[in-house]
Scaffold this active site. Sequence first.
Site, PDB file in Angstrom:
ATOM      1  N   SER A  81      -0.727  -3.299  12.648  1.00 38.60           N
ATOM      2  CA  SER A  81       0.123  -4.285  11.984  1.00 38.60           C
ATOM      3  C   SER A  81       1.181  -4.823  12.937  1.00 38.60           C
ATOM      4  CB  SER A  81       0.806  -3.660  10.769  1.00 38.60           C
ATOM      5  OG  SER A  81      -0.145  -3.225   9.829  1.00 38.60           O
ATOM      6  N   HIS A 127     -11.570  -2.291  11.380  1.00 44.11           N
ATOM      7  CA  HIS A 127     -10.385  -3.101  11.062  1.00 44.11           C
ATOM      8  C   HIS A 127     -10.222  -4.142  12.169  1.00 44.11           C
ATOM      9  CE1 HIS A 127      -5.764  -3.103  10.242  1.00 44.11           C
ATOM     10  NE2 HIS A 127      -6.376  -3.969   9.472  1.00 44.11           N
ATOM     11  N   ASP A 136      -9.737  -9.891   9.479  1.00 46.10           N
ATOM     12  CA  ASP A 136      -9.221  -8.550   9.176  1.00 46.10           C
ATOM     13  C   ASP A 136     -10.244  -7.430   9.315  1.00 46.10           C
ATOM     14  OD1 ASP A 136      -7.114  -6.814   8.365  1.00 46.10           O
ATOM     15  OD2 ASP A 136      -7.897  -6.772   6.329  1.00 46.10           O
ATOM     16  N   TYR A 152      -1.122  -3.942  -7.138  1.00 44.18           N
ATOM     17  CA  TYR A 152      -0.821  -4.736  -5.956  1.00 44.18           C
ATOM     18  C   TYR A 152      -1.829  -4.545  -4.829  1.00 44.18           C
ATOM     19  CZ  TYR A 152       2.024  -7.267  -2.581  1.00 44.18           C
ATOM     20  OH  TYR A 152       2.481  -8.187  -1.690  1.00 44.18           O
ATOM     21  N   LYS A 163      -9.454  -2.619   1.627  1.00 48.62           N
ATOM     22  CA  LYS A 163      -9.361  -1.449   2.506  1.00 48.62           C
ATOM     23  C   LYS A 163     -10.134  -0.252   1.948  1.00 48.62           C
ATOM     24  CE  LYS A 163      -6.234  -3.659   5.021  1.00 48.62           C
ATOM     25  NZ  LYS A 163      -6.547  -4.358   6.247  1.00 48.62           N
ATOM     26  N   ARG A 203       0.847  -1.186   0.000  1.00 47.51           N
ATOM     27  CA  ARG A 203       0.000   0.000   0.000  1.00 47.51           C
ATOM     28  C   ARG A 203       0.886   1.241   0.000  1.00 47.51           C
ATOM     29  NH1 ARG A 203      -2.095   1.030   4.424  1.00 47.51           N
ATOM     30  NH2 ARG A 203      -1.488  -0.760   5.681  1.00 47.51           N
ATOM     31  N   ARG A 216       2.491 -11.766   0.160  1.00 46.83           N
ATOM     32  CA  ARG A 216       1.107 -12.072   0.547  1.00 46.83           C
ATOM     33  C   ARG A 216       0.637 -13.425   0.035  1.00 46.83           C
ATOM     34  NH1 ARG A 216      -1.767  -8.242   3.867  1.00 46.83           N
ATOM     35  NH2 ARG A 216      -0.360  -6.443   3.964  1.00 46.83           N
ATOM     36  N   CYS A 229       0.972  -7.066  15.265  1.00 46.67           N
ATOM     37  CA  CYS A 229       0.551  -7.241  16.650  1.00 46.67           C
ATOM     38  C   CYS A 229      -0.214  -8.545  16.869  1.00 46.67           C
ATOM     39  CB  CYS A 229      -0.293  -6.053  17.110  1.00 46.67           C
ATOM     40  SG  CYS A 229       0.648  -4.516  17.279  1.00 46.67           S
TER      41      CYS A 229
END
Length: 620
Positions: free
Chosen positions: A272, A250, A297, A221, A230, A82, A389, A274
Amino acid sequence: MSTASTIPGLDQAPTRHAGLIAWVREIAELTKPDRVHWCDGSQAEWDRLTTELVEAGTLKRLNPEKRQNSFYAASDPSDVARVESRTFICSEKPEDAGPTNNWLDPAEMRTDLNGLFDGAMRGRTMYVVPFCMGPLGSKISALGVEITDSAYVVVSMRIMTRMGQAALDQLGEDGFFVPAVHSVGAPLEAGQADVAWPCNTIKYIVHFPESRQIWSYGSGYGGNALLGKKCYALRIASVMARDEGWLAEHMLILKLTSPEGAVRYVAAAFPSYCGKTNLAMLQPKLPGWKAETIGDDISWMRFGDDGRLYAINPEAGFFGVAPGTGHGTNPNAIAALNENSIFTNVALTPDGDVWWEGLTETPPANLIDWKGRAWTPASADPAAHPNARFTAPADQCPSIAPEWQDPKGVPISAILFGGRRTTAVPLVTEAFDWRHGVFLASNVASEGTAAAENKVGELRRDPFAMLPFCGYNMGDYFAHWIGLGESRDAAKLPRIFFVNWFRKDQNGKFIWPGFGENVRVLKWIFQRLEGEGAARETAIGLLPAKGALDVDGLDIAPERLEALFEVDPAVWAEEAALIPAFYERFGDRLPEALWREHKALLQRLDLTRTEHFAAATAAE
């Protein structure tokens, strides 16, 4: 040269939705593709497109004995993640985007985009991708249509959404949908050879919140191109949720079942790095406890007729970070990747499989890295890109819950927030009430790791884990959360908790074992929901009373366990002192209720310090 009236496929729309047909024609006239394909989401379409992508060099078919019906892709090295710096919220007023978003004037942005998209699909196929975010027929779900010139996006959207004719049928003749336009920005002139991963150095990911539109240019991407993720599910949906009285968050969604068969559903938001996916696919270490995945997510939550908050997972697949995901850390995720998956920017093994750092303890002797170079364990660079990914259907996950596609959603009993903190923050804290929970969530912060964007040890605020994804002024977002709590029966609202798996000792070692042992924290939360778990009040919230956390069979010394729940008033005074600078960014858009919560925290800390001083004096 083709005109709109002569573009093959344009007039073959499998729908009578006049608004959709007109919009598709408008974009075709602008982008000038060679042909138009209306996607139906069928297996035949998947087979045809993946075959074409293999022939184009975009995909490599993996060894079917290792990964059936699965593919490998390597992006251009300039197009790997991103791009937050090129992500814009083009609200009519800049103050409605707020200080945490990039804003540009929407009229100027439309002019720029029209210039970029003029002829952008020349030489390519324009795919029309109807999709549903959430179970088909659910009142919590919503529809979208993405126009793209990337077949890689089409096959990825088939995994990540309910894509195709069923979504188009759901739309009917006049249903609402979010229009999303995407181009890799690489038109082909007559006779020009294509490349395996077309993209452009110019990149825009643009959201128009008032008109509910998304435009993306230059990247093929991930979240830049899979616009249901998102862009729609969070940035645009958060605006829809604000206007319509619901929540687009989120958050993972987890089903937890006790040994006695009682069931609770929990949502959780973490920045992110975590442990979000690991918790979503938890394998509990406590006998008799069962954890099942609803979503990993994103969560959309609406209030039901009974006044409770019901959640769905708007996605149909997992788009997970591969590095760090392994048999030891997340076996359920690994098991979900055996077939029907796409792997991007990982490494290739000699026998036609994939590998990345963390998949196995010992790396293979020889690989082809994500840049196509020979790789050995002695190589200086990692074999997989840190943001490599996997894209896989959610229903392939062994821990997926039977009700993950229930159109009613699941009733949420608790919401967890947390970040990566090596000091100060206890293992688990329960908020005093909903407003205090919003205060805790508004101050989520994580310390940087080697993989994160901020520097190692540096504290980065990520309120509600929504900093990059809130589609409007975050001060208004906080107010929306507070308003929902004030307008509802407090007894039916989810309880709010704050967790921190990452506290370290003086030697820099993690105190809590994490992973499957996190069920012990969830057990205490479960008990609190049942009115059973004992708690003690501190200045920052409610913590487990001594002996209330089940640590039977866990090799952790009493003093280390005590350290996990230490609330040092001096340290927390320093924590509290950091809050105003962050809050002041939002000016008068920050709810006064949060300032009152901050003042109340300071007062409780002052009282705690006084009590500590009195106790120390008495001891002397």
